[in-house]
Design a protein around this motif. Structure first.
Motif, PDB file in Angstrom:
ATOM      1  N   LYS A   9       0.850  -1.191   0.000  1.00 47.59           N
ATOM      2  CA  LYS A   9       0.000   0.000   0.000  1.00 47.59           C
ATOM      3  C   LYS A   9       0.883   1.237   0.000  1.00 47.59           C
ATOM      4  CE  LYS A   9      -3.418  -2.833   1.195  1.00 47.59           C
ATOM      5  NZ  LYS A   9      -2.994  -4.080   0.662  1.00 47.59           N
ATOM      6  N   ALA A  10       0.823   1.956  -1.078  1.00 47.76           N
ATOM      7  CA  ALA A  10       1.714   3.103  -1.197  1.00 47.76           C
ATOM      8  C   ALA A  10       1.162   4.317  -0.487  1.00 47.76           C
ATOM      9  CB  ALA A  10       1.937   3.428  -2.663  1.00 47.76           C
ATOM     10  N   LYS A  11      -0.151   4.351  -0.284  1.00 44.88           N
ATOM     11  CA  LYS A  11      -0.734   5.583   0.201  1.00 44.88           C
ATOM     12  C   LYS A  11      -1.511   5.361   1.489  1.00 44.88           C
ATOM     13  CE  LYS A  11      -4.249   8.850  -1.292  1.00 44.88           C
ATOM     14  NZ  LYS A  11      -5.321   9.018  -2.239  1.00 44.88           N
ATOM     15  N   PRO A  12      -0.952   5.809   2.598  1.00 44.32           N
ATOM     16  CA  PRO A  12      -1.710   5.678   3.833  1.00 44.32           C
ATOM     17  C   PRO A  12      -2.983   6.525   3.764  1.00 44.32           C
ATOM     18  CG  PRO A  12       0.265   6.994   4.188  1.00 44.32           C
ATOM     19  CD  PRO A  12       0.319   6.501   2.784  1.00 44.32           C
ATOM     20  N   ALA A  13      -4.056   5.880   4.149  1.00 36.39           N
ATOM     21  CA  ALA A  13      -5.351   6.532   3.927  1.00 36.39           C
ATOM     22  C   ALA A  13      -5.494   7.825   4.697  1.00 36.39           C
ATOM     23  CB  ALA A  13      -6.466   5.576   4.322  1.00 36.39           C
ATOM     24  N   THR A  14      -4.996   7.842   5.930  1.00 35.99           N
ATOM     25  CA  THR A  14      -5.219   9.043   6.732  1.00 35.99           C
ATOM     26  C   THR A  14      -4.184  10.124   6.462  1.00 35.99           C
ATOM     27  OG1 THR A  14      -3.953   8.030   8.473  1.00 35.99           O
ATOM     28  CG2 THR A  14      -6.333   7.857   8.642  1.00 35.99           C
ATOM     29  N   ALA A  15      -3.013   9.706   6.013  1.00 36.46           N
ATOM     30  CA  ALA A  15      -1.911  10.655   5.930  1.00 36.46           C
ATOM     31  C   ALA A  15      -2.180  11.779   4.947  1.00 36.46           C
ATOM     32  CB  ALA A  15      -0.645   9.920   5.532  1.00 36.46           C
TER      33      ALA A  15
ATOM     34  N   ARG B  44     -14.029   3.215  -0.054  1.00 32.47           N
ATOM     35  CA  ARG B  44     -13.115   4.357   0.085  1.00 32.47           C
ATOM     36  C   ARG B  44     -11.980   4.125   1.089  1.00 32.47           C
ATOM     37  NH1 ARG B  44     -17.167   9.532   0.574  1.00 32.47           N
ATOM     38  NH2 ARG B  44     -18.750   8.818  -0.889  1.00 32.47           N
ATOM     39  N   HIS B  45     -12.253   3.352   2.123  1.00 33.66           N
ATOM     40  CA  HIS B  45     -11.288   3.329   3.241  1.00 33.66           C
ATOM     41  C   HIS B  45     -10.800   1.944   3.618  1.00 33.66           C
ATOM     42  CE1 HIS B  45     -12.221   7.526   4.006  1.00 33.66           C
ATOM     43  NE2 HIS B  45     -13.498   7.234   4.106  1.00 33.66           N
ATOM     44  N   ARG B  46     -10.942   0.970   2.774  1.00 31.86           N
ATOM     45  CA  ARG B  46     -10.604  -0.379   3.222  1.00 31.86           C
ATOM     46  C   ARG B  46      -9.120  -0.575   3.474  1.00 31.86           C
ATOM     47  NH1 ARG B  46     -12.332  -1.367  -2.059  1.00 31.86           N
ATOM     48  NH2 ARG B  46     -10.690  -2.047  -3.498  1.00 31.86           N
ATOM     49  N   GLU B  47      -8.322   0.432   3.111  1.00 32.75           N
ATOM     50  CA  GLU B  47      -6.885   0.328   3.380  1.00 32.75           C
ATOM     51  C   GLU B  47      -6.522   0.876   4.757  1.00 32.75           C
ATOM     52  OE1 GLU B  47      -4.988   2.321   0.209  1.00 32.75           O
ATOM     53  OE2 GLU B  47      -5.665   0.889  -1.306  1.00 32.75           O
ATOM     54  N   GLU B  48      -7.521   1.379   5.455  1.00 31.14           N
ATOM     55  CA  GLU B  48      -7.237   1.998   6.745  1.00 31.14           C
ATOM     56  C   GLU B  48      -7.656   1.057   7.885  1.00 31.14           C
ATOM     57  OE1 GLU B  48      -5.860   3.998   9.551  1.00 31.14           O
ATOM     58  OE2 GLU B  48      -5.538   4.741   7.491  1.00 31.14           O
TER      59      GLU B  48
ATOM     60  N   LEU C  72      -7.936   1.227  11.170  1.00 30.78           N
ATOM     61  CA  LEU C  72      -8.875   1.672  12.195  1.00 30.78           C
ATOM     62  C   LEU C  72     -10.300   1.720  11.642  1.00 30.78           C
ATOM     63  CD1 LEU C  72      -9.303   2.596  15.082  1.00 30.78           C
ATOM     64  CD2 LEU C  72      -8.813   4.935  14.373  1.00 30.78           C
ATOM     65  N   VAL C  73     -10.424   2.095  10.382  1.00 31.42           N
ATOM     66  CA  VAL C  73     -11.750   2.134   9.768  1.00 31.42           C
ATOM     67  C   VAL C  73     -12.317   0.714   9.674  1.00 31.42           C
ATOM     68  CG1 VAL C  73     -12.992   2.659   7.648  1.00 31.42           C
ATOM     69  CG2 VAL C  73     -11.331   4.280   8.533  1.00 31.42           C
ATOM     70  N   LEU C  74     -11.473  -0.242   9.365  1.00 35.86           N
ATOM     71  CA  LEU C  74     -11.945  -1.625   9.321  1.00 35.86           C
ATOM     72  C   LEU C  74     -12.428  -2.077  10.703  1.00 35.86           C
ATOM     73  CD1 LEU C  74      -9.383  -3.437   6.990  1.00 35.86           C
ATOM     74  CD2 LEU C  74     -11.589  -2.423   6.421  1.00 35.86           C
ATOM     75  N   LEU C  75     -11.711  -1.632  11.730  1.00 35.40           N
ATOM     76  CA  LEU C  75     -12.166  -1.952  13.092  1.00 35.40           C
ATOM     77  C   LEU C  75     -13.526  -1.322  13.374  1.00 35.40           C
ATOM     78  CD1 LEU C  75      -9.152  -1.743  15.566  1.00 35.40           C
ATOM     79  CD2 LEU C  75     -10.362  -3.745  14.737  1.00 35.40           C
ATOM     80  N   PHE C  76     -13.681  -0.096  12.920  1.00 38.47           N
ATOM     81  CA  PHE C  76     -14.972   0.573  13.096  1.00 38.47           C
ATOM     82  C   PHE C  76     -16.081  -0.202  12.376  1.00 38.47           C
ATOM     83  CE2 PHE C  76     -13.359   5.165  14.040  1.00 38.47           C
ATOM     84  CZ  PHE C  76     -13.224   4.816  15.372  1.00 38.47           C
ATOM     85  N   CYS C  77     -15.777  -0.693  11.188  1.00 40.51           N
ATOM     86  CA  CYS C  77     -16.777  -1.471  10.449  1.00 40.51           C
ATOM     87  C   CYS C  77     -17.144  -2.729  11.232  1.00 40.51           C
ATOM     88  CB  CYS C  77     -16.242  -1.863   9.067  1.00 40.51           C
ATOM     89  SG  CYS C  77     -16.099  -0.477   7.958  1.00 40.51           S
TER      90      CYS C  77
END
Lengths: 620, 260
Positions: A11-17, A386-390, A392-397
C-alpha cells in the motif's frame, strides 16, 4: 525501519496521511443561524428543566413536555449540521453545543444530589479521598471502584482547590470530559473521513447511542475513560497522518492517555488494549507502511493486565461473574432452556411493578434500530470502497456489525446489561459507518431540502430511540427527593436517614436495602452494604429472621440494619424518592420486614414508619 | 520563559491560581482560580512542551489541552498518593503549579530565543453582530435559569410526608439519651412524646409542635438500674390520636457492644 516497511508495503498511500479535513464552503446566510440554534437549544433545556420540575412537584405524570424539550434542543442542530453551509469551526461549535445541551439535560435531572445508581458509589470514593487524603479507600457497594480511582482522584483536585462538594466538582469534571469527547470524536471522524460535515454528522449520530444521554453522563468512571479513549484514538490517527518526525508529541499523549485510562476504568482499558492489539495485527496483515503500533498494544495490554494483577485483583471477582452469567444466559436463551427477556421491561429483580414503556415509544426505539441498520447497509459499502486500506476504519466497520449482534444480547435476561454496556464502545464504529449512509441521503441533487428534513427526522428518531432504550421510561424525568413544604425543605425517607446517619452515627457500618444503602454512602458518608455480596438483600427483604442472617451480619461487622417496608426499597433507581400514593413507591412488603429485629429484641434507633433503623449491638 | 509571552502568562497564572485556590477562603473566587488551574493550564503546559513547533488548529489544540489536563489530574492523583501527605489542597496546588511552570520552562528551552507568533484562539471567528451577541447572551441566561430551576426544591403536595423519631445516647457515658422528632410532613403537626425507662417513675411526656422540615430534640437522664441495663423507650403519638402509637424507638444502656 520505516523505510524498510515502506519498501515491503503493497500500500503506497496511507489513507489518513493524505487526507486533511476539507473545510466546507464559506459560511453563507442561513435562516437557522448559529446563535439562533444556541438559543433554541437553551430554550429546549429550559423546557426539559420545567418538565423535571413538574415531575418533582408531582403535578404531571406525562413526559411529553420533556420530549418536546429534547426535540427543541436537537432537531435544529441536526438540521443545521445536515447543511453544507457551516464552516469547519461552526460544525465543531454545533457538536459542542449539542454535547453541552444534552449534558445539561442530565444535570437538570439531578437537582442538588447525585441520583444515578453508580454516582453514589463514586461520590463516596471522591469524598473519601478528600477526607483521608489517599486513594483506594474501601467502598462497600462496588469495592472494585476504589481500585480505579482516576475519576475520583481528579475530582478530588477540584474539590480540594475549590471547596466544592463531590457533586459540584464531579458535575464540572464530567462536563469537561463530555465536551472533550464531542470535540475529540469530531476530530477523529474528520481525520478518518476527510470531511468536517461527515464528522459532525457522525458525532450527532453517536448521540443516539442508548447510554449517551444519561448513563454515560453520570458521575462514574466510564464517563471519564470513554472520552479519554476517544482522545487516544484521535491522537493515534493524528500521529498516523503526520510526518514521521512529528509523531513523538502525539505518541506522548497516547502513552499518557493509556496510563490514565488504565487507572480510571477496567473495561475501557481492556477495550483500548483490544483495539491496539487488533490494529497491530491489521497493520501486519495489511502490510501498512507506517510503523506498526505494537508498542502501544503492548503498553495498553501490559498496563491493563499489570494494574489488574497488582492493584485491582478484586476486579476479577467483580467482572467475571457478570460475564459468565451473560454467557450462560445467552446459551440458555439460545437453546430454549430459558425464556427470552421481554424488551422494554425492567429486570426481574426490581420488586415494584413499574410503568411499562408505551407502545409508540417502543415502536420508535425499534424504528431507530432499523434506521441505524439501513445506515449501516448503505454506509458500509461506501466505507469499504473508500477506506478499506485503513485499519482503524476496518475496526470501526467490525464494531458496527458487532453492535447489531450485541443488540441480540438484550433478549437474554442476564446478558442485556453486558450488551447495553458494550453498545457505547461499538457505537463509535457504527456512528462512523453511518456517516456514509447519511452522506448518501444528503447527496447534492433534487429535493435536497426535503431530504435534509428527512435526515433530521431520522436522526431525531435515532436519538429518541437511544434515550428510550437506554433509560427506563418512567424515570426519564426525575421524582421528588427534596421538596418544599410550608416554606421549608423536607427530605425523602432515604435521604433523611442518610443525613441522620452522617450527622449522628458517623463511622457506623450499615446493612440496608439499595434505596437506603446508596444515599448512606453519599451524602451520608457511611459504610453501607446492600445487594448480594454479602447477601444483605435477603436479610432486609424477608419477614422472617433466618438462622444464617445474624451470623452473617456479625461476620461482616454490620451492627446497624436498615429495614424498609416499601417494595421500591430494592430499586436502586427509584427507591430513594418520596412515596407518591397511587403513583409510585407505595406498595409495601409484609410487616415482618421491619419488625423481625424488634422481636430479638434489639434497639430501634430511627423510625419513620416504613423505614426503621436497628442497632444490633444495643440489646438487653 | 522570558521572551515567550504565552508561556510567561501561563506560568504566572498557574502560580497565582494555586495561591488563590489554596489560600482564599471565598468559594466562588477559589472556583474561578481552580478551574483554569485544573482543567486548562496543565494541558497547556504539556502541549507547549511536547508539541512545540507543531501547527495545530486552535480548537484542536484547545481540545488536546483540556484532555491532557484531565489526564494530568488522573495521573497526578496517583503520584500524590505515593507520598505520605497524600492528596491535600496544598499538595494539589503545588503539584499543578509546579507542573505548569516546569512545562513552560521546558517549552521555552525547546523554542529557544525566538518569539513565536501567537494565533488568537478565535481569530477566524467573525466578530458577532449585536443581534447574534444578544441571542447568545439570552441563550446563556436561559441555560443558567434551567439549571437554577433544577436546584430549587419545589412544593409536591402529592408526595407523602412522614415523621421520624430517633434516640441516641447523649454522650459517651450513656447516662442520658437524646430523642429527636423530625417532621418531614407536608403541614405543621402536633405530637405527644413520651420517654420512659424500665423504671416507670422516670416517664416524661412532652408536647411537640413542628413545622415541615423542623426537628426538635429532648434530653432525658437514664439512672443506672440496680441490675442489668436500663431500657429506654420513646413513644410518639399524634396530638389528635393519643391512644394510637405512631412511632417508637428503644435503647438499652449502656450499649452491649456485641451481636445477639
Amino acid at each position: 525501519m520505516v523505510s524498510a516497511r515502506q519498501g515491503k508495503s503493497k500500500k503506497a498511500k496511507p489513507a489518513t496521511a493524505r487526507r486533511a479535513p476539507k473545510a466546507a464552503a464559506a459560511p453563507g446566510r442561513d435562516a437557522l443561524s448559529l446563535p439562533l440554534v444556541a438559543l433554541l437549544a437553551a430554550v429546549g433545556l429550559l423546557v426539559v428543566s420545567v418538565a423535571n420540575a413538574l415531575s418533582r412537584a408531582t403535578l404531571t405524570e406525562t413526559s411529553l413536555i420533556y420530549w418536546a424539550g429534547l426535540l427543541l434542543i436537537t432537531l435544529p442542530i441536526f438540521f443545521k449540521l445536515s447543511s453544507k453551509e457551516p464552516s469547519y469551526r461552526q460544525r465543531l461549535v454545533l457538536v459542542l453545543l449539542l454535547g453541552a445541551a444534552l449534558y445539561g439535560v442530565k444535570v437538570v435531572h439531578d437537582g442538588i444530589y447525585f441520583t444515578f445508581t453508580d454516582e453514589f458509589v463514586h461520590a463516596y470514593n471522591a469524598e473519601s479521598i478528600a477526607q483521608h487524603h489517599h486513594l483506594y479507600y474501601f467502598n462497600s457497594i462496588i469495592p472494585t471502584t476504589a481500585h480505579y480511582p482516576g475519576l475520583e482522584g481528579a475530582t478530588s483536585a477540584l474539590m480540594m482547590l475549590t471547596g466544592m462538594s463531590s457533586y459540584g466538582a464531579g458535575t464540572i469534571l464530567v462536563g469537561a470530559a463530555r465536551l472533550t469527547f464531542m470535540a475529540a470524536l469530531f476530530f477523529l471522524f474528520a481525520r478518518l473521513s476527510g470531511s468536517a460535515r461527515g464528522a459532525a454528522l457522525g458525532v450527532a449520530i453517536y448521540t443516539g447511542s442508548s447510554n449517551f444521554l444519561y448513563w454515560g453522563a453520570q458521575f462514574s468512571y466510564e464517563s471519564l475513560s470513554l472520552p479519554l479513549m476517544v482522545v487516544v484514538l484521535m491522537a493515534f490517527v493524528e500521529r498516523e497522518a503526520g510526518s514521521p518526525e512529528r509523531r513523538t508529541p502525539w505518541t506522548a499523549l497516547i502513552v499518557l492517555g493509556i496510563l490514565g485510562i488504565t487507572i480510571t476504568h477496567h473495561l475501557t482499558s481492556y477495550g483500548l488494549a483490544l483495539v491496539f492489539v487488533a490494529l497491530a495485527i491489521l497493520y501486519r496483515v495489511m502490510k501498512i507502511e507506517r510503523p506498526n503500533p505494537w508498542p502501544l498494544a503492548l503498553l495498553a495490554a501490559g498496563a491493563a493486565i499489570g494494574w489488574l494483577l497488582i492493584a485491582a485483583r478484586q476486579t476479577v471477582s467483580y467482572l467475571f461473574p457478570v460475564l459468565s452469567d451473560a454467557l450462560k444466559a445467552i446459551w440458555d436463551t439460545a437453546s430454549g432452556e430459558s425464556a427470552p427477556r421481554t424488551l422494554f421491561h425492567q429486570s426481574a429483580d426490581v420488586a415494584e411493578e413499574v410503568g411499562a414503556t408505551p407502545l409508540p415509544a417502543r415502536a420508535l426505539a425499534l424504528l431507530a434500530v432499523l434506521i441505524l441498520f439501513a445506515a449501516l447497509l448503505v454506509g458500509i459499502r461506501q466505507v469499504w470502497r473508500r477506506h478499506r486500506e485503513e485499519p482503524l476504519v476496518l475496526l470501526f466497520c467490525a464494531a458496527a456489525v458487532v453492535f447489531f449482534g450485541a443488540l441480540a444480547l438484550r433478549f437474554a435476561p442476564a446478558a442485556w446489561e453486558t450488551g447495553n454496556r458494550a453498545g457505547e464502545f461499538l457505537f463509535l464504529g457504527l456512528a462512523f459507518v453511518a456517516i456514509y449512509g447519511a452522506a448518501e441521503l444528503l447527496r447534492p441533487g433534487p429535493r435536497l431540502q426535503r431530504r435534509r428534513l428527512l435526515f433530521t427526522a431520522a436522526l431525531g428518531v435515532v436519538l429518541f430511540g437511544g434515550v428510550i432504550s437506554g433509560w427506563p421510561w418512567d424515570v426519564q424525568t426525575t421524582r421528588p427527593l427534596q421538596v418544599s413544604a410550608d416554606g421549608n425543605e423536607i427530605d425523602s425517607e432515604s435521604l433523611a436517614l442518610a443525613k441522620f446517619a452522617g450527622k449522628r452515627l458517623d463511622g457506623g457500618r450499615f446493612a440496608a436495602p439499595e434505596a437506603e444503602a446508596r444515599p448512606l454512602l453519599n451524602p451520608g458518608g457511611q459504610i453501607a452494604f446492600a445487594g448480594q455480596g454479602p447477601d444483605i438483600e435477603d436479610i432486609v427483604n424477608t419477614g422472617q429472621l433466618e438462622p444464617w442472617q445474624l451470623p452473617l451480619l456479625e461476620e461482616n461487622q454490620l451492627p446497624y440494619v436498615v429495614t424498609d417496608r416499601r417494595l421500591a426499597s430494592g430499586d436502586s433507581i427509584r427507591g430513594f424518592y418520596f412515596t407518591v400514593p397511587g403513583r409510585y413507591n407505595h406498595a409495601l412488603r409484609e410487616r415482618g420486614v421491619v419488625h423481625k429485629f424488634a422481636r430479638l429484641p434489639v434497639a430501634r434507633v430511627w423510625d419513620s414508619g416504613r423505614v426503621v433503623l436497628y442497632d444490633l449491638k444495643d440489646r438487653p | 520563559v522570558k521572551g515567550h509571552r504565552d508561556l510567561t502568562i501561563a506560568a504566572v497564572a498557574a502560580v497565582l491560581c494555586a495561591l488563590v485556590a489554596a489560600l482564599v477562603p471565598v468559594e466562588i473566587i477559589r472556583v474561578l482560580a481552580a478551574l483554569p488551574l485544573t482543567l486548562y493550564l496543565p494541558g497547556f503546559a504539556l502541549v507547549a512542551a511536547t508539541f512545540d513547533g507543531e501547527e495545530l488548529a486552535a480548537l484542536k489544540r484547545l481540545t488536546i489541552e483540556v484532555a491532557a489536563s484531565l489526564i494530568v489530574l488522573v495521573l497526578g492523583a496517583f503520584v500524590l498518593n505515593i507520598f505520605p501527605f497524600g492528596l491535600t489542597t496544598a499538595s494539589w496546588a503545588v503539584l499543578l503549579a509546579l507542573f505548569v511552570v516546569i512545562g513552560c520552562f521546558w517549552a521555552a528551552r525547546r523554542r529557544g530565543r525566538e518569539e513565536r507568533p501567537q494565533r488568537p484562539l478565535f481569530a477566524a471567528v467573525p466578530r458577532p453582530s449585536p443581534g447574534s451577541a444578544v441571542l447568545v447572551g439570552v441563550a446563556i441566561l436561559i441555560g443558567a435559569a434551567a439549571i437554577a430551576l433544577a436546584q430549587k426544591p419545589l412544593p409536591a403536595k402529592h408526595a407523602e410526608g412522614y415523621t421520624a423519631l430517633w434516640m441516641l445516647p447523649a454522650d459517651s457515658s450513656e447516662e442520658r439519651v437524646v430523642v429527636g422528632v423530625q417532621s418531614n410532613e407536608q403541614d405543621p403537626a402536633a405530637y405527644r412524646l413520651r420517654i420512659s425507662s424500665n423504671r416507670g417513675s422516670q416517664s416524661r411526656t412532652y408536647r411537640v409542635k413542628l413545622d415541615p422540615g423542623e426537628e426538635r430534640t429532648f434530653e432525658a437522664e437514664v439512672p443506672e438500674p440496680s441490675a442489668g441495663r436500663a431500657h429506654v423507650v420513646a413513644s410518639l403519638y399524634r396530638e389528635g390520636r393519643p391512644g394510637h402509637l405512631f412511632r417508637r424507638v428503644t435503647r438499652w444502656l449502656p450499649r452491649q457492644q456485641s451481636f445477639p
